[in-house]
Scaffold this active site. Structure first.
Site: not given
Length: 139
Positions: A15-16
């Protein structure tokens, strides 16, 4: 009996924040479960060829620490509970040092593909039944 399967953490699984996105652990559980079954000498494909499928009816995950892109990971899989109809698999996702990142379980039943009626693994696939008992130490 526990089977340890290496997992290559792919960039698209993160993810980010640069950690593995939580839903991907369910995919890793499936990879581990498939490897576990193959270690017993069986294949899901053979079950499906007989018109039987094994849906997940319950799943749990507990997050202890992140796994990051490029970090070696492994999923350890075992049979946690088995009663001839339902099978619960246990999982640990561990890092290279063996530290547990995620624990979890999935519960499965086997059903007829055309109508999803439950089938006894003990009766339909007696060799799987015996292997699961042996894997749990219940011979």
């Amino acid at each position: 009996m526990k089977v340890r399967t290496p997992i290559k953490v792919r960039y698209q699984e993160t993810d980010q924040m640069g950690v593995v996105y939580h839903a991907n652990y369910l995919i890793w559980f499936e990879i581990g479960r498939t490897a576990f079954i193959e270690e017993l000498g069986f294949r899901y494909f053979d079950m499906e060829e007989n018109g039987i499928v094994s849906p997940v009816v319950d799943a749990h995950m507990y997050f202890k620490q992140p796994i990051r892109y490029g970090q070696p990971a492994y999923v350890e899989t075992w049979v946690e509970a088995y009663d001839g109809l339902r099978t619960t698999y246990g999982y640990n996702v561990v890092n290279q040092e063996g530290n547990i990142a995620v624990t979890g379980s999935t519960k499965h039943v086997i059903v007829k593909k055309e109508n999803f009626r439950p089938v006894s693994l003990r009766k339909k696939f007696p060799e799987w039944h015996l292997a699961y008992q042996k894997a749990m130490g219940d011979e």
